[in-house]
Design a protein around this motif. Sequence first.
Motif, PDB file in Angstrom:
ATOM      1  N   ILE A  24      45.704  24.371  32.855  1.00  0.00           N
ATOM      2  CA  ILE A  24      46.623  25.489  32.639  1.00  0.00           C
ATOM      3  C   ILE A  24      46.040  26.457  31.621  1.00  0.00           C
ATOM      4  CG2 ILE A  24      48.868  26.152  31.702  1.00  0.00           C
ATOM      5  CD1 ILE A  24      50.147  23.927  33.128  1.00  0.00           C
ATOM      6  N   ARG A  25      45.439  25.933  30.572  1.00  0.00           N
ATOM      7  CA  ARG A  25      44.769  26.823  29.612  1.00  0.00           C
ATOM      8  C   ARG A  25      43.677  27.620  30.313  1.00  0.00           C
ATOM      9  NH1 ARG A  25      44.288  22.304  26.050  1.00  0.00           N
ATOM     10  NH2 ARG A  25      42.019  22.565  26.175  1.00  0.00           N
ATOM     11  N   ASP A  26      42.939  26.942  31.197  1.00  0.00           N
ATOM     12  CA  ASP A  26      41.914  27.648  31.972  1.00  0.00           C
ATOM     13  C   ASP A  26      42.535  28.771  32.799  1.00  0.00           C
ATOM     14  OD1 ASP A  26      40.108  25.800  30.988  1.00  0.00           O
ATOM     15  OD2 ASP A  26      39.959  24.650  32.843  1.00  0.00           O
ATOM     16  N   ALA A  27      43.626  28.442  33.503  1.00  0.00           N
ATOM     17  CA  ALA A  27      44.260  29.406  34.400  1.00  0.00           C
ATOM     18  C   ALA A  27      44.776  30.622  33.640  1.00  0.00           C
ATOM     19  CB  ALA A  27      45.398  28.741  35.166  1.00  0.00           C
ATOM     20  N   LEU A  28      45.357  30.389  32.484  1.00  0.00           N
ATOM     21  CA  LEU A  28      45.874  31.500  31.688  1.00  0.00           C
ATOM     22  C   LEU A  28      44.749  32.404  31.207  1.00  0.00           C
ATOM     23  CD1 LEU A  28      48.672  29.666  29.662  1.00  0.00           C
ATOM     24  CD2 LEU A  28      48.950  31.220  31.594  1.00  0.00           C
ATOM     25  N   GLY A  29      43.516  31.849  31.167  1.00  0.00           N
ATOM     26  CA  GLY A  29      42.354  32.646  30.815  1.00  0.00           C
ATOM     27  C   GLY A  29      41.600  33.163  32.022  1.00  0.00           C
ATOM     28  N   GLY A  30      42.110  32.904  33.212  1.00  0.00           N
ATOM     29  CA  GLY A  30      41.491  33.388  34.437  1.00  0.00           C
ATOM     30  C   GLY A  30      40.393  32.499  34.989  1.00  0.00           C
ATOM     31  N   ALA A  31      40.162  31.334  34.373  1.00  0.00           N
ATOM     32  CA  ALA A  31      39.094  30.435  34.835  1.00  0.00           C
ATOM     33  C   ALA A  31      39.663  29.402  35.798  1.00  0.00           C
ATOM     34  CB  ALA A  31      38.437  29.739  33.643  1.00  0.00           C
ATOM     35  N   VAL A  32      39.610  29.731  37.082  1.00  0.00           N
ATOM     36  CA  VAL A  32      40.138  28.843  38.116  1.00  0.00           C
ATOM     37  C   VAL A  32      39.171  28.839  39.289  1.00  0.00           C
ATOM     38  CG1 VAL A  32      42.037  28.437  39.740  1.00  0.00           C
ATOM     39  CG2 VAL A  32      42.526  29.272  37.451  1.00  0.00           C
ATOM     40  N   SER A  33      38.903  27.646  39.835  1.00  0.00           N
ATOM     41  CA  SER A  33      38.084  27.567  41.041  1.00  0.00           C
ATOM     42  C   SER A  33      38.963  27.771  42.266  1.00  0.00           C
ATOM     43  CB  SER A  33      37.395  26.205  41.131  1.00  0.00           C
ATOM     44  OG  SER A  33      38.355  25.182  41.359  1.00  0.00           O
ATOM     45  N   LEU A  34      38.360  28.130  43.371  1.00  0.00           N
ATOM     46  CA  LEU A  34      39.112  28.276  44.617  1.00  0.00           C
ATOM     47  C   LEU A  34      39.750  26.952  44.996  1.00  0.00           C
ATOM     48  CD1 LEU A  34      40.003  29.952  47.051  1.00  0.00           C
ATOM     49  CD2 LEU A  34      37.822  29.378  48.147  1.00  0.00           C
ATOM     50  N   ALA A 148      48.060  35.299  37.343  1.00  0.00           N
ATOM     51  CA  ALA A 148      47.809  35.673  38.745  1.00  0.00           C
ATOM     52  C   ALA A 148      46.773  36.784  38.867  1.00  0.00           C
ATOM     53  CB  ALA A 148      49.120  36.089  39.418  1.00  0.00           C
ATOM     54  N   GLY A 149      46.906  37.818  38.051  1.00  0.00           N
ATOM     55  CA  GLY A 149      45.967  38.930  38.144  1.00  0.00           C
ATOM     56  C   GLY A 149      44.539  38.530  37.837  1.00  0.00           C
ATOM     57  N   SER A 150      44.359  37.757  36.756  1.00  0.00           N
ATOM     58  CA  SER A 150      43.008  37.355  36.382  1.00  0.00           C
ATOM     59  C   SER A 150      42.424  36.364  37.378  1.00  0.00           C
ATOM     60  CB  SER A 150      42.999  36.757  34.971  1.00  0.00           C
ATOM     61  OG  SER A 150      43.901  35.677  34.871  1.00  0.00           O
ATOM     62  N   ILE A 151      43.263  35.495  37.951  1.00  0.00           N
ATOM     63  CA  ILE A 151      42.781  34.563  38.973  1.00  0.00           C
ATOM     64  C   ILE A 151      42.315  35.336  40.199  1.00  0.00           C
ATOM     65  CG2 ILE A 151      43.468  32.731  40.584  1.00  0.00           C
ATOM     66  CD1 ILE A 151      45.406  31.748  38.432  1.00  0.00           C
ATOM     67  N   ARG A 152      43.088  36.335  40.582  1.00  0.00           N
ATOM     68  CA  ARG A 152      42.718  37.133  41.754  1.00  0.00           C
ATOM     69  C   ARG A 152      41.362  37.799  41.544  1.00  0.00           C
ATOM     70  NH1 ARG A 152      45.934  42.518  43.947  1.00  0.00           N
ATOM     71  NH2 ARG A 152      44.336  43.177  45.434  1.00  0.00           N
ATOM     72  N   GLN A 153      41.142  38.360  40.363  1.00  0.00           N
ATOM     73  CA  GLN A 153      39.861  39.007  40.078  1.00  0.00           C
ATOM     74  C   GLN A 153      38.720  37.998  40.064  1.00  0.00           C
ATOM     75  OE1 GLN A 153      40.455  41.149  36.412  1.00  0.00           O
ATOM     76  NE2 GLN A 153      41.139  42.994  37.474  1.00  0.00           N
ATOM     77  N   LEU A 157      39.999  37.225  45.778  1.00  0.00           N
ATOM     78  CA  LEU A 157      40.875  36.944  46.907  1.00  0.00           C
ATOM     79  C   LEU A 157      41.751  38.149  47.215  1.00  0.00           C
ATOM     80  CD1 LEU A 157      42.004  33.320  45.984  1.00  0.00           C
ATOM     81  CD2 LEU A 157      40.570  33.957  47.931  1.00  0.00           C
ATOM     82  N   PRO A 158      42.211  38.270  48.464  1.00  0.00           N
ATOM     83  CA  PRO A 158      43.095  39.390  48.819  1.00  0.00           C
ATOM     84  C   PRO A 158      44.491  39.194  48.228  1.00  0.00           C
ATOM     85  CG  PRO A 158      42.900  37.883  50.660  1.00  0.00           C
ATOM     86  CD  PRO A 158      41.913  37.410  49.626  1.00  0.00           C
ATOM     87  N   PRO A 159      45.265  40.264  48.121  1.00  0.00           N
ATOM     88  CA  PRO A 159      46.639  40.147  47.612  1.00  0.00           C
ATOM     89  C   PRO A 159      47.483  39.170  48.420  1.00  0.00           C
ATOM     90  CG  PRO A 159      45.970  42.446  47.736  1.00  0.00           C
ATOM     91  CD  PRO A 159      44.895  41.650  48.417  1.00  0.00           C
ATOM     92  N   THR A 160      47.161  38.999  49.711  1.00  0.00           N
ATOM     93  CA  THR A 160      47.937  38.097  50.567  1.00  0.00           C
ATOM     94  C   THR A 160      47.787  36.632  50.165  1.00  0.00           C
ATOM     95  OG1 THR A 160      46.077  38.128  52.123  1.00  0.00           O
ATOM     96  CG2 THR A 160      47.931  39.607  52.573  1.00  0.00           C
ATOM     97  N   ALA A 161      46.868  36.334  49.234  1.00  0.00           N
ATOM     98  CA  ALA A 161      46.692  34.957  48.769  1.00  0.00           C
ATOM     99  C   ALA A 161      47.585  34.645  47.568  1.00  0.00           C
ATOM    100  CB  ALA A 161      45.232  34.702  48.404  1.00  0.00           C
ATOM    101  N   PHE A 162      48.396  35.630  47.155  1.00  0.00           N
ATOM    102  CA  PHE A 162      49.182  35.451  45.935  1.00  0.00           C
ATOM    103  C   PHE A 162      50.657  35.791  46.131  1.00  0.00           C
ATOM    104  CE2 PHE A 162      44.843  35.963  44.562  1.00  0.00           C
ATOM    105  CZ  PHE A 162      44.708  34.978  43.580  1.00  0.00           C
ATOM    106  N   SER A 163      51.147  35.689  47.355  1.00  0.00           N
ATOM    107  CA  SER A 163      52.548  36.043  47.604  1.00  0.00           C
ATOM    108  C   SER A 163      53.502  35.117  46.847  1.00  0.00           C
ATOM    109  CB  SER A 163      52.849  36.017  49.106  1.00  0.00           C
ATOM    110  OG  SER A 163      52.605  34.737  49.646  1.00  0.00           O
TER     111      SER A 163
END
Length: 228
Positions: A24-34, A148-153, A157-163
């Motif tokens: 979760i700390r990773d995700a909040l910093g945008g560090a997430v694998s697919l 969500a925004g940092s993960i997308r960047q 991924l396209p916006p359709t992956a974050f509905s």
Amino acid sequence: MSFFETLQTATAEERQALFSVPVIRDALGGAVSLDGYVAFLTQAYHHVRHTVPLMMACGAKLPARLEWLRGAVCEYIEEEYGHEQWILNDIEACGGDPEQVRNSRPALPIELMVAFLYDLIARDNPVGLFGMVNVLEGTSVALATHAAGSIRQTLSLPPTAFSYLNSHGALDQEHMATYRTLMDRLDQPQDQQAVIHSAKVVYHLYSDMFRGLPRAQNEAGEVRHAHL
């Protein structure tokens, strides 16, 4: 102190433990694998698909003295219906197989969480289900708002992956405002304690689920294991 504030104070330790989980700390910093994002969506599917059935069971078991809460449950059901399909759509947009996810079993913490909530409604106090709402909606607001925004960047991924995440960011902020009002109307100690107990249990199991997700730097074997 209002009951909503009491609930937040009573579960502060469990909430801190959840947001201290490394992934979760990773995700909040945008560090997430697919793989990590798809694994998260997979587990989200396995509990979100039970949201409406759990709410229906809760509404049926509420006593007459809580008729006002039954009305709120009816509104919540209408708003939540079909959201599991959003998650499957997101998984497909990520290149995953939604049918494989639909036919898979949840990770143990999610299986235990869902079972606990059904049992809580059937054998204990149905009001306790609102402890789950406090945990899941509060967490999704944080993830959607800050991650969500940092993960997308990061994942391109396209916006359709974050509905699911994007919709729940705004939707759950509204829900939490309504939720606070509802919780502050609970005036029976047994109802209040049921919500606190449920929230603590769900925080614990939800944290365990996140601990099982692959982190961005994990090896492929660990990633595959996290989907089981």
